[in-house]
Design an enzyme around this catalytic site. Structure first.
Site, mmCIF file in Angstrom:
data_model
loop_
_atom_site.group_PDB
_atom_site.id
_atom_site.type_symbol
_atom_site.label_atom_id
_atom_site.label_comp_id
_atom_site.label_asym_id
_atom_site.label_seq_id
_atom_site.Cartn_x
_atom_site.Cartn_y
_atom_site.Cartn_z
ATOM 1 C CG ASN A 33 -2.623 0.166 -3.314
ATOM 2 O OD1 ASN A 33 -3.058 0.452 -1.733
ATOM 3 N ND2 ASN A 33 -2.012 0.694 -4.071
ATOM 4 N NE ARG A 43 -1.645 -6.364 -1.295
ATOM 5 C CZ ARG A 43 -2.467 -6.593 -0.099
ATOM 6 N NH1 ARG A 43 -4.049 -5.888 0.430
ATOM 7 N NH2 ARG A 43 -2.155 -7.912 0.616
ATOM 8 C CB THR A 44 -2.745 0.671 1.806
ATOM 9 O OG1 THR A 44 -2.585 1.657 0.978
ATOM 10 C CG2 THR A 44 -3.509 1.592 2.900
ATOM 11 C CG LEU A 45 -0.618 -3.793 4.216
ATOM 12 C CD1 LEU A 45 0.538 -5.377 4.699
ATOM 13 C CD2 LEU A 45 -1.195 -4.858 3.492
#
Lengths: 273, 245
Positions: free
Chosen positions: B126, B22-24
């Site tokens: 995400n 996922r995009t952090l």
């Protein structure tokens, strides 16, 4: 049409290249009570004949609102029609939620046709036994489509399906050239006239028919009985002399016909299956 | 007490391993986009910079793209996510065109579609790390809206992303009016972009202005704004500051 050895399965072709089960499904449409549709540039009117099985029961619902801008009239197996109406409503809601815009009727009709086609190519399914007259608006104006159990769809200026629809079609064929520029009220009048043709001598009353309208600036809605009866009276299209038991103030144009008298003359229609 | 510990299957979304899915945080980012409605349609401006943290790494990034016949999309935030969004929209427009039936998706529809996408990704933790500006005109109706990475969306006569909200919107609130001419619209956008250039450290002096009208979308060649640094306050800036150098 007679029974033959190629008509058991929908997935069996006949030597002449026909799918008999699909053709039998189209027969089911012809057995249902009549539904008609006609359109102008800006409005579409749907109408259908509603015969109750007995005086004790209510009549079946054959016209469904699918969205503010789309409605459908069915003929044939009304249960199948209800299921397809639910599918159409679902598609409209999903499209509206994602795009905040009404689903163009032309696209809905193609989706419906593809859904019907699936049932003509699976051995464990049967075709839908219902014909649908889909009325709706999109960017290019008002449209009327007819969806077959075969998975075909056609666009029409005016059309009629179900039992005794040929009489209505004949009437519509005579008048259709005027429909494009007709006013909304004239369109409703023509719809009532076309319905009267399918009744073949019976009195046209608002209790035996249902009318629905959709147009530019007018969301799809079914006209209530009172309004319909008023229109029937106003256009003086009641074919028979009304008996003294008729509702007050009704004007009947004198067109005496032999055969069925008013009131008790309603024969039992072929079963709406 | 090993037998008590719960064992995750390898492909589960729980636990530290899953974070790579996922995009952090964003990596290569674009800064503000500013847009306004004018007489014939929409005007949108964005610079061509792609920052890698504090480094101005890429200086030729086009952050505005035409979508179908009627819309224009500008994005700030993660550039790779913007490219992903363009891919989604490509499929959407293709599918729409294949109907070949006289109906087409207008800017309102595209904006709502994007809102659904952004909000759904946010719900899955995400996100697509972008702030989007969607403008267009269809059948004479002008449309200008914005969607954030958490799915907040709204329409207005002028919108901006990021620093543009703090530096450009106040100028637009004062000076925007209905039916701006093309020249006045461009002048107003340039005024906003100049302020952003002075004050936003991720801005670069290479920008494009795009316009969309009923005829279609055009995007200018990249150009620079004139700047002035000879303000007397910049000479001996620490003159009155005790203890500074």
């Amino acid at each position: 049409m007679f029974r033959n050895q190629y008509d058991t399965d929908v997935t069996t072709w006949s030597p002449a290249g026909r799918l008999f089960q699909v053709e039998y499904a189209m027969e089911a449409v012809k057995q249902g009570s009549a539904a008609i549709g006609l359109r102008s540039k800006t409005h579409i009117v749907l109408g259908c004949v509603n015969k109750a099985n007995s005086e004790l029961s209510s009549h079946q619902k054959k016209i469904f609102k699918v969205d503010d801008h789309i409605g459908v009239a069915i003929a044939g197996l009304t249960a199948d029609g209800r299921v397809l109406s639910r599918y159409m409503r679902n598609e409209c809601i999903n499209y509206g939620f994602t795009y905040e815009s009404p689903l163009p009727v032309g696209r809905l009709v193609v989706q419906l046709a593809d859904k019907a086609q699936v049932c003509t190519q699976r051995s464990w399914k049967r075709p839908y036994g219902v014909g649908l007259l889909v009325a709706g608006l999109d960017e290019s104006g008002a449209h009327l489509y007819y969806n077959c159990p075969s998975g075909n769809y056609f666009e029409y200026q005016a059309f009629a399906i179900g039992s005794r629809s040929q009489a209505a079609k004949t009437y519509l064929e005579r008048k259709f050239e005027n429909f494009t520029d007709a006013s909304r009220d004239d369109l409703v009048k023509d719809a009532l006239m076309a319905i009267r043709e399918t009744l073949q001598g019976e009195t046209l009353k608002s209790s035996v028919c249902t009318i629905a309208v959709v147009g530019v600036g007018e969301p799809f809605h079914i006209l209530d009985q009172g309004t319909v009866q008023q229109m029937i009276d106003a256009f003086e299209i009641v074919g028979e002399q009304e008996g003294p038991d008729a509702a007050a103030g009704q004007e009947a144009s004198a067109e005496p016909e032999q055969g069925a008298g008013a009131g008790a003359g309603e024969g039992v229609a072929p079963m709406d299956i | 007490m090993d037998f008590m510990a719960s064992k995750q299957p390898e492909n589960s979304l729980l636990g530290p391993e899953a974070d790579s899915q996922r995009t952090l945080y964003p990596y290569v980012t674009g800064t503000s986009v500013v847009a306004l409605k004018y007489k014939d349609g929409i005007l949108m401006a964005a610079d061509m910079g792609g920052s890698y943290g504090s480094t101005l790494r890429y200086k030729n990034v086009e952050r505005m793209k035409a979508i179908g016949k009627h819309s224009l999309l500008g994005a700030s935030g993660e550039i790779s996510d913007f490219q992903e969004i363009l891919r989604y929209l490509d499929d959407l427009i293709l599918y729409d065109n294949m109907w070949d039936d006289g109906n087409s998706l207008g800017p309102k529809e595209v904006h709502n579609y994007l809102t659904r996408v952004m909000y759904n990704r946010r719900n899955k933790f995400n996100p697509l790390w972008n702030s989007l500006v969607l403008g267009g005109i269809k059948n004479g109706q002008k449309y200008l809206g914005t969607v954030s990475m958490i799915g907040v969306n709204f329409e207005d006569d002028h919108v901006a992303t990021g620093f543009g909200n703090h530096l450009a919107r106040p100028i637009l609130r004062q000076e925007w009016h209905e039916n701006l001419s093309f020249e006045d619209g461009v002048k107003l956008l340039e005024k906003c972009m100049r302020v952003l250039l002075y004050r936003d450290r991720s801005a670069i002096n290479k920008l494009q202005i795009a316009k969309i009208t009923e005829e279609g979308m055009t995007i200018s060649q990249p150009y620079s704004l004139k700047t002035y640094w000879e303000f007397s306050a910049f000479e001996n800036p620490t003159q009155g500051a005790v203890g500074s150098w």
